[in-house]
Design a protein around this motif. Structure first.
Motif, PDB file in Angstrom:
ATOM      1  N   ILE A  67      12.005  -3.945  18.783  1.00  0.00           N
ATOM      2  CA  ILE A  67      12.033  -4.399  17.573  1.00  0.00           C
ATOM      3  C   ILE A  67      11.909  -3.304  16.402  1.00  0.00           C
ATOM      4  CG2 ILE A  67      10.422  -5.823  15.646  1.00  0.00           C
ATOM      5  CD1 ILE A  67       9.783  -7.472  18.420  1.00  0.00           C
ATOM      6  N   ARG A  68      10.948  -2.299  16.569  1.00  0.00           N
ATOM      7  CA  ARG A  68      10.768  -1.135  15.610  1.00  0.00           C
ATOM      8  C   ARG A  68      12.001  -0.613  15.261  1.00  0.00           C
ATOM      9  NH1 ARG A  68       8.259  -3.430  13.017  1.00  0.00           N
ATOM     10  NH2 ARG A  68       6.151  -3.730  12.714  1.00  0.00           N
ATOM     11  N   GLY A  69      12.892  -0.439  16.369  1.00  0.00           N
ATOM     12  CA  GLY A  69      14.225   0.252  16.161  1.00  0.00           C
ATOM     13  C   GLY A  69      15.020  -0.576  15.446  1.00  0.00           C
ATOM     14  N   LEU A  70      14.878  -1.932  15.251  1.00  0.00           N
ATOM     15  CA  LEU A  70      15.895  -2.616  14.398  1.00  0.00           C
ATOM     16  C   LEU A  70      15.173  -2.904  13.062  1.00  0.00           C
ATOM     17  CD1 LEU A  70      16.456  -5.331  16.989  1.00  0.00           C
ATOM     18  CD2 LEU A  70      18.359  -3.624  16.060  1.00  0.00           C
ATOM     19  N   SER A  71      13.980  -2.994  12.710  1.00  0.00           N
ATOM     20  CA  SER A  71      13.421  -3.626  11.719  1.00  0.00           C
ATOM     21  C   SER A  71      11.813  -3.238  11.562  1.00  0.00           C
ATOM     22  CB  SER A  71      13.575  -5.051  11.610  1.00  0.00           C
ATOM     23  OG  SER A  71      12.579  -5.735  10.703  1.00  0.00           O
ATOM     24  N   GLN A  72      11.489  -3.135  10.171  1.00  0.00           N
ATOM     25  CA  GLN A  72       9.832  -2.831   9.920  1.00  0.00           C
ATOM     26  C   GLN A  72       9.311  -4.211   9.572  1.00  0.00           C
ATOM     27  OE1 GLN A  72       8.378   0.072  10.149  1.00  0.00           O
ATOM     28  NE2 GLN A  72      10.446   0.758  11.024  1.00  0.00           N
ATOM     29  N   VAL A  73       9.739  -5.195  10.036  1.00  0.00           N
ATOM     30  CA  VAL A  73       9.221  -6.665   9.873  1.00  0.00           C
ATOM     31  C   VAL A  73       7.620  -6.266  10.694  1.00  0.00           C
ATOM     32  CG1 VAL A  73      10.015  -7.408  12.165  1.00  0.00           C
ATOM     33  CG2 VAL A  73       9.093  -9.076  10.635  1.00  0.00           C
ATOM     34  N   PRO A  74       6.612  -7.137   9.791  1.00  0.00           N
ATOM     35  CA  PRO A  74       5.289  -7.035  10.572  1.00  0.00           C
ATOM     36  C   PRO A  74       5.197  -7.601  11.744  1.00  0.00           C
ATOM     37  CG  PRO A  74       5.213  -7.428   7.969  1.00  0.00           C
ATOM     38  CD  PRO A  74       6.599  -7.728   8.525  1.00  0.00           C
TER      39      PRO A  74
END
Length: 240
Positions: A67-74
Protein backbone atom coordinates in the motif's frame (compact mmCIF):
# COMPACT_ATOMS: atom_id res chain seq x y z
CA UNK A 1 -17.86 13.02 3.47
CA UNK A 2 -14.68 11.02 4.15
CA UNK A 3 -14.20 7.67 2.43
CA UNK A 4 -12.83 4.55 4.12
CA UNK A 5 -11.70 1.22 2.69
CA UNK A 6 -12.22 -1.73 5.06
CA UNK A 7 -9.90 -4.68 4.40
CA UNK A 8 -11.17 -7.67 6.38
CA UNK A 9 -11.61 -11.31 5.30
CA UNK A 10 -14.15 -12.33 7.96
CA UNK A 11 -17.63 -11.55 6.52
CA UNK A 12 -19.28 -10.99 9.91
CA UNK A 13 -16.55 -8.65 11.15
CA UNK A 14 -16.46 -6.84 7.80
CA UNK A 15 -20.21 -6.27 7.91
CA UNK A 16 -20.00 -5.02 11.50
CA UNK A 17 -17.20 -2.56 10.65
CA UNK A 18 -19.10 -1.25 7.64
CA UNK A 19 -22.21 -0.71 9.77
CA UNK A 20 -20.25 1.23 12.39
CA UNK A 21 -18.50 3.43 9.83
CA UNK A 22 -21.55 4.16 7.68
CA UNK A 23 -23.50 4.86 10.87
CA UNK A 24 -21.09 7.71 11.53
CA UNK A 25 -21.54 9.23 8.09
CA UNK A 26 -18.51 7.73 6.34
CA UNK A 27 -18.52 6.46 2.76
CA UNK A 28 -17.30 2.86 2.89
CA UNK A 29 -16.06 0.21 0.50
CA UNK A 30 -14.55 -3.13 1.47
CA UNK A 31 -12.24 -5.87 0.29
CA UNK A 32 -11.76 -9.40 1.71
CA UNK A 33 -8.10 -9.65 0.67
CA UNK A 34 -4.91 -7.69 0.13
CA UNK A 35 -4.77 -7.64 -3.66
CA UNK A 36 -8.38 -6.49 -3.85
CA UNK A 37 -7.48 -3.70 -1.43
CA UNK A 38 -4.61 -2.58 -3.65
CA UNK A 39 -6.96 -2.39 -6.63
CA UNK A 40 -9.50 -0.36 -4.64
CA UNK A 41 -6.82 2.07 -3.43
CA UNK A 42 -5.63 2.80 -6.97
CA UNK A 43 -9.15 3.08 -8.43
CA UNK A 44 -11.16 4.63 -5.62
CA UNK A 45 -8.54 6.71 -3.75
CA UNK A 46 -10.04 6.42 -0.24
CA UNK A 47 -9.24 8.93 2.50
CA UNK A 48 -8.23 6.15 4.92
CA UNK A 49 -7.83 2.37 5.13
CA UNK A 50 -8.74 0.04 7.99
CA UNK A 51 -6.47 -2.97 7.44
CA UNK A 52 -6.83 -6.35 9.14
CA UNK A 53 -3.54 -8.25 9.28
CA UNK A 54 -5.02 -11.75 8.98
CA UNK A 55 -5.59 -11.74 5.21
CA UNK A 56 -5.90 -14.91 3.11
CA UNK A 57 -3.55 -13.87 0.29
CA UNK A 58 -0.95 -11.56 1.86
CA UNK A 59 0.77 -11.13 5.18
CA UNK A 60 -0.72 -7.97 6.66
CA UNK A 61 2.64 -6.23 7.01
CA UNK A 62 3.48 -7.08 3.40
CA UNK A 63 0.11 -5.69 2.30
CA UNK A 64 0.92 -2.53 4.27
CA UNK A 65 4.27 -2.15 2.52
CA UNK A 66 2.61 -2.63 -0.87
CA UNK A 67 0.00 0.00 0.00
CA UNK A 68 2.80 2.39 0.91
CA UNK A 69 4.36 1.73 -2.47
CA UNK A 70 1.17 3.00 -4.10
CA UNK A 71 -0.13 5.70 -1.81
CA UNK A 72 0.37 7.73 1.35
CA UNK A 73 -3.26 7.11 2.36
CA UNK A 74 -3.54 6.89 6.19
CA UNK A 75 -3.70 3.26 7.32
CA UNK A 76 -5.24 2.13 10.62
CA UNK A 77 -4.13 -1.45 11.30
CA UNK A 78 -6.23 -3.97 13.23
CA UNK A 79 -4.10 -6.60 14.94
CA UNK A 80 -4.70 -9.35 17.48
CA UNK A 81 -1.22 -8.88 18.98
CA UNK A 82 -0.22 -6.04 21.30
CA UNK A 83 3.46 -6.83 21.96
CA UNK A 84 6.09 -4.20 21.28
CA UNK A 85 7.80 -6.15 18.49
CA UNK A 86 4.56 -6.35 16.50
CA UNK A 87 3.72 -2.69 16.98
CA UNK A 88 7.23 -1.61 15.96
CA UNK A 89 7.03 -3.84 12.89
CA UNK A 90 3.77 -2.21 11.84
CA UNK A 91 5.03 1.35 12.40
CA UNK A 92 8.18 0.54 10.44
CA UNK A 93 6.04 -0.79 7.60
CA UNK A 94 4.13 2.51 7.45
CA UNK A 95 1.08 2.19 9.71
CA UNK A 96 -0.35 5.49 10.96
CA UNK A 97 -2.05 3.94 13.98
CA UNK A 98 -3.28 0.58 15.23
CA UNK A 99 -6.11 -1.07 17.14
CA UNK A 100 -5.74 -4.26 19.13
CA UNK A 101 -8.57 -6.76 18.73
CA UNK A 102 -11.16 -6.96 20.10
CA UNK A 103 -12.06 -3.27 19.95
CA UNK A 104 -15.31 -1.35 20.21
CA UNK A 105 -16.99 0.71 17.53
CA UNK A 106 -16.28 3.79 19.62
CA UNK A 107 -12.54 3.04 19.67
CA UNK A 108 -12.53 2.53 15.91
CA UNK A 109 -14.28 5.84 15.22
CA UNK A 110 -12.05 7.74 17.67
CA UNK A 111 -8.82 6.40 16.17
CA UNK A 112 -10.02 6.81 12.60
CA UNK A 113 -11.17 10.37 13.25
CA UNK A 114 -7.73 11.20 14.70
CA UNK A 115 -5.97 9.66 11.69
CA UNK A 116 -8.13 11.62 9.24
CA UNK A 117 -7.59 14.84 11.23
CA UNK A 118 -3.81 14.40 11.20
CA UNK A 119 -3.88 13.67 7.48
CA UNK A 120 -5.80 16.89 6.80
CA UNK A 121 -3.49 18.89 9.07
CA UNK A 122 -0.43 17.60 7.21
CA UNK A 123 -1.62 19.34 4.04
CA UNK A 124 -2.62 16.20 2.15
CA UNK A 125 -6.17 17.42 1.48
CA UNK A 126 -7.34 20.03 -1.02
CA UNK A 127 -7.46 23.57 0.28
CA UNK A 128 -4.76 22.91 2.86
CA UNK A 129 -1.84 24.02 0.75
CA UNK A 130 -1.98 27.78 0.90
CA UNK A 131 -3.38 30.82 2.58
CA UNK A 132 -6.80 32.31 1.70
CA UNK A 133 -7.06 34.10 -1.61
CA UNK A 134 -4.20 32.12 -3.14
CA UNK A 135 -1.51 34.06 -1.27
CA UNK A 136 1.58 32.05 -0.36
CA UNK A 137 1.54 30.68 3.16
CA UNK A 138 4.90 31.35 4.89
CA UNK A 139 4.41 28.13 6.83
CA UNK A 140 4.69 26.20 3.56
CA UNK A 141 7.88 27.82 2.26
CA UNK A 142 10.73 25.37 1.51
CA UNK A 143 13.13 24.85 4.42
CA UNK A 144 16.86 24.47 3.82
CA UNK A 145 19.40 23.10 6.29
CA UNK A 146 22.80 22.39 4.84
CA UNK A 147 22.21 20.29 1.71
CA UNK A 148 18.80 19.22 3.01
CA UNK A 149 15.81 20.88 1.30
CA UNK A 150 12.28 20.18 2.54
CA UNK A 151 9.32 21.39 0.47
CA UNK A 152 6.06 21.20 2.51
CA UNK A 153 3.86 22.01 -0.50
CA UNK A 154 5.28 19.30 -2.75
CA UNK A 155 5.99 17.10 0.29
CA UNK A 156 9.42 16.30 -1.11
CA UNK A 157 12.85 16.10 0.49
CA UNK A 158 16.15 16.48 -1.36
CA UNK A 159 19.62 15.86 0.00
CA UNK A 160 21.83 17.64 -2.50
CA UNK A 161 20.64 16.46 -5.92
CA UNK A 162 19.11 13.25 -4.55
CA UNK A 163 15.43 13.00 -3.69
CA UNK A 164 14.87 11.16 -0.41
CA UNK A 165 11.81 8.91 -0.36
CA UNK A 166 10.03 9.19 2.99
CA UNK A 167 6.81 7.81 4.40
CA UNK A 168 4.11 10.35 5.29
CA UNK A 169 4.95 10.18 8.99
CA UNK A 170 8.70 10.43 8.38
CA UNK A 171 8.11 13.54 6.28
CA UNK A 172 5.91 15.12 8.96
CA UNK A 173 8.54 14.38 11.61
CA UNK A 174 11.41 15.81 9.56
CA UNK A 175 9.38 18.89 8.57
CA UNK A 176 8.50 19.62 12.19
CA UNK A 177 12.16 19.33 13.23
CA UNK A 178 13.13 21.59 10.30
CA UNK A 179 10.61 24.24 11.38
CA UNK A 180 12.32 24.15 14.77
CA UNK A 181 15.89 23.74 13.49
CA UNK A 182 18.53 24.14 16.18
CA UNK A 183 16.04 23.57 19.02
CA UNK A 184 16.04 20.39 21.07
CA UNK A 185 12.56 18.83 20.83
CA UNK A 186 11.49 16.21 23.36
CA UNK A 187 9.95 12.93 22.29
CA UNK A 188 6.80 13.83 24.21
CA UNK A 189 6.52 17.03 22.21
CA UNK A 190 7.07 15.19 18.96
CA UNK A 191 4.32 12.73 19.85
CA UNK A 192 1.98 15.58 20.72
CA UNK A 193 2.76 17.74 17.66
CA UNK A 194 3.46 15.18 14.93
CA UNK A 195 1.45 12.15 16.05
CA UNK A 196 -1.05 14.29 17.99
CA UNK A 197 -1.30 11.40 20.43
CA UNK A 198 0.80 12.07 23.54
CA UNK A 199 -0.06 8.66 24.99
CA UNK A 200 1.77 6.70 22.26
CA UNK A 201 5.00 5.02 23.39
CA UNK A 202 8.16 7.12 22.95
CA UNK A 203 9.75 4.14 21.18
CA UNK A 204 7.54 5.06 18.22
CA UNK A 205 9.63 8.21 17.77
CA UNK A 206 12.86 6.18 17.98
CA UNK A 207 11.64 3.87 15.22
CA UNK A 208 10.87 6.74 12.85
CA UNK A 209 14.07 8.62 13.70
CA UNK A 210 16.04 5.48 12.93
CA UNK A 211 14.34 5.25 9.53
CA UNK A 212 15.04 8.92 8.83
CA UNK A 213 18.70 8.58 9.74
CA UNK A 214 19.09 5.57 7.47
CA UNK A 215 17.52 7.41 4.53
CA UNK A 216 19.66 10.49 5.17
CA UNK A 217 22.77 8.30 5.17
CA UNK A 218 23.75 8.74 8.80
CA UNK A 219 23.76 6.81 12.07
CA UNK A 220 22.90 7.77 15.64
CA UNK A 221 26.55 7.20 16.57
CA UNK A 222 27.72 9.48 13.74
CA UNK A 223 24.97 12.05 13.19
CA UNK A 224 25.05 14.79 10.57
CA UNK A 225 21.58 16.36 10.69
CA UNK A 226 19.68 14.54 13.44
CA UNK A 227 21.41 14.93 16.79
CA UNK A 228 20.10 13.25 19.94
CA UNK A 229 20.62 15.05 23.23
CA UNK A 230 20.55 12.22 25.72
CA UNK A 231 17.71 12.47 28.21
CA UNK A 232 16.30 15.61 26.52
CA UNK A 233 15.32 15.03 22.91
CA UNK A 234 16.48 15.49 19.31
CA UNK A 235 17.35 18.46 17.12
CA UNK A 236 17.96 19.10 13.43
CA UNK A 237 21.14 21.04 12.70
CA UNK A 238 23.25 21.89 9.66
CA UNK A 239 26.42 19.78 9.44
CA UNK A 240 29.47 21.74 10.49
Amino acid sequence: MSSVLVVEDDPAIRTSLIEVLTGHGLLVRSSPDGFGALREITRWLPDAVVLDLGLPDLDGAEALRMIRGLSQVPVLVATARDDDAEIIRLLNAGADDYLVKPFSGGQLIARLTAVLRRSAASGAGPGALGAPGGAPDPGHAPMVTGELRIDPLARTVHLGDREVGLTRREFDLLAFLARNAGRVISKRQLLAEVWRQPYVEEQTVDVHLSGLRRKLGERASRPRYLHTVRGVGVKLVSPS
